[in-house]
Write an enzyme that holds these catalytic residues in place. Structure first.
Site, mmCIF file in Angstrom:
data_model
loop_
_atom_site.group_PDB
_atom_site.id
_atom_site.type_symbol
_atom_site.label_atom_id
_atom_site.label_comp_id
_atom_site.label_asym_id
_atom_site.label_seq_id
_atom_site.Cartn_x
_atom_site.Cartn_y
_atom_site.Cartn_z
ATOM 1 N N GLU A 179 0.985 -1.607 0.440
ATOM 2 C CA GLU A 179 -0.192 0.238 -0.236
ATOM 3 C C GLU A 179 1.252 1.411 -0.059
ATOM 4 O OE1 GLU A 179 -2.968 2.687 -0.657
ATOM 5 O OE2 GLU A 179 -3.394 0.175 -0.200
ATOM 6 N N ASP A 183 0.874 3.634 -2.872
ATOM 7 C CA ASP A 183 0.129 5.160 -3.299
ATOM 8 C C ASP A 183 1.606 6.496 -3.538
ATOM 9 O OD1 ASP A 183 -1.425 4.152 -2.186
ATOM 10 O OD2 ASP A 183 -1.155 5.020 -0.046
ATOM 11 N N SER A 375 -7.544 1.892 -4.170
ATOM 12 C CA SER A 375 -5.684 1.799 -3.420
ATOM 13 C C SER A 375 -5.651 2.871 -4.322
ATOM 14 C CB SER A 375 -5.639 1.293 -2.603
ATOM 15 O OG SER A 375 -5.287 0.285 -1.651
#
Length: 467
Positions: A179, A183, A375
């Site tokens: 994650e 990002d 995400s």
């Protein structure tokens, strides 16, 4: 443990002691020391932390409370939440790793920025993008190895610890590191000259709230804030949900564009009760909720874009209607169908590529892979907000009121349907059309697709907000 207050300082009160073990907080005020005992029971338990689909959740030891909470009458209206007594894992990351055999095509974030027509002549210069992370970490060596071949330069990335958390890469590409790197790499590739500040906080309701508050009130104020963690609305306590939403209100008032992933588990949000659920914080009306699509491109242009829906167990964009938040005023003309006696907040507002089968090429813990999920869409739109702000010379702030048309129904897709995963009435994935037609109706699956040129035209004339 933390008290969330409306005006603690304004009331002349200061927390001088807090002890989760005894469930006592002492508050010092003009009238002396006021003691507060919370009538609740705590027990040590072990539970499985929420995790993205296909990733095994780890067992976590934590405190769990039961019973009500009470405070002295003198603090009524001042204390709005007591967070941290219960420190169970609160949220899950909203990403999915694509099996090699399932990947039909993949994209670098740079390529997606070109396909989505991000504003030319912009690179995020002068902008700051905050990223909220509830675990994992990154290594500079990964960033150097990833950004070098992209030819955009290595962005400035700073880690900030909140509530004792820190940048701690665990060496597990399928865990929270996935994650974090997703990002950073999406934002850094699309807005390479922006300053990226990553806020690491414990995966608790208190940690989540404190991370958002720290990011929103930082100096300089961030242009955008990306959140790719969440959980079904009903898995939050009322006070924690309200406290986090209050932090998002502050961010919006300061002119921060907050983007949040709407989830990767279709209209149930992974719940097993057979009911429809939306993800929080994406369901807050004080941010931009980001859903997912699946795209195909030919000759440098998008040839088709459909709602991401790979079926039960294989991932689908989250979306639906909130049971908690009423429809904001800027969404009332969008044609969001009512649920029960009220019109709820419709989720999502916007969308972008999220299907792992057409996913993002990333590098995590030295391993190259393709990752999808909403995400990836939250940082995509956060980077777009940074570049739009640079282009317009002012922060764009809360985008919802600017994107929803006034006085007519919202339309980039066929009429709404209650079918799971945003499927069309005939059972096929509902397409996201670039045209506005007479069939104007909001659909709980993908919202407004990422068309940067259209968004920039809609925002033309923005003079700033809250700064």
């Amino acid at each position: 443990m933390a008290l969330v207050t409306k005006t603690l300082e304004g009331a002349g009160l200061t927390i001088v002691e807090s002890d989760a073990a005894t469930r006592r907080v002492r508050v010092s005020g003009a009238a002396g020391v006021v003691g507060a005992v919370f009538g609740t029971e705590l027990e040590a338990v072990s539970s499985e932390a929420p995790a993205p689909a296909g990733v095994a959740g780890s067992r976590v030891e934590h405190r769990q409370r039961s019973g009500g909470l009470s405070i002295p009458r003198a603090l009524d209206g001042v204390v709005t939440a007591v967070l941290g007594l219960d420190d169970r894992p609160q949220a899950r990351a909203q990403f999915r790793i694509a099996p090699a055999e399932a990947t039909t095509v993949s994209f670098t974030p740079v390529a997606l920025g070109q396909l989505y027509e991000f504003p030319a002549g912009t690179d995020g210069t002068g902008q700051t993008v905050a990223v909220i992370e509830l675990g994992g970490g990154f290594a500079q060596s990964d960033l150097d190895a990833y950004f070098g071949p992209l030819g955009v330069g290595s962005p400035s990335v700073t880690a900030v610890g909140v509530d004792g958390a820190a940048n701690q890469p665990g060496g597990d590409p399928s865990g929270a590191d996935g994650e974090v790197l997703l990002d950073i790499e999406v934002i850094g590739a699309l807005a390479p000259k922006a300053d990226i500040v990553v806020y690491f906080a414990p995966n608790t309701d208190a940690g989540f709230v404190d991370a958002i508050a720290a990011a929103a009130h930082a100096t300089p104020t961030p242009t955008a804030m990306s959140i790719s963690w969440g959980q079904s609305e009903d898995q939050w306590t009322t006070q924690a949900r309200a406290a986090l939403d209050d932090a998002l209100v502050d961010a919006a008032a300061l002119g921060v564009t907050v983007t949040a992933a709407s989830g990767d588990n279709g209209s149930t949000d992974g719940a097993t009760d057979g009911k429809q659920h939306v993800d929080f914080p994406a369901s807050s009306p004080h941010l931009l909720a980001c859903g997912g699509t699946s795209i195909q491109a030919t000759a440098g242009a998008i040839s088709s874009e459909t709602v991401w829906n790979n079926g039960a167990g294989r991932g689908a964009t989250g979306g639906g209607i909130s049971d908690t938040f009423a429809a904001p005023t800027w969404q009332t003309s969008a044609g969001v169908p009512p649920t029960g006696e009220q019109s709820g907040r419709g989720v999502p507002d916007v969308a972008g590529n999220a299907d792992p089968a057409t996913g993002y090429e990333v590098l995590v813990d030295g391993k190259r892979s393709v990752i999808g999920g909403t995400s990836a869409v939250a940082p995509l739109w956060a980077a777009l907000a940074a570049r739009l702000s640079q282009s317009l010379g002012a922060p764009v702030g809360l985008l919802g009121p600017r994107l929803y048309p006034s006085g007519r129904r919202f339309a980039t897709s066929p009429p709404a349907t209650t079918a799971p995963f945003g499927r069309a009435p005939d059972g096929t994935p509902a397409p996201v059309s670039a045209r506005r037609t007479a069939r104007r109706s909001w659909q709980p699956c993908a919202g407004e697709r990422c068309r940067a040129a259209f968004v920039q035209r809609r925002l033309s004339g923005v003079t700033g907000s809250g700064r």
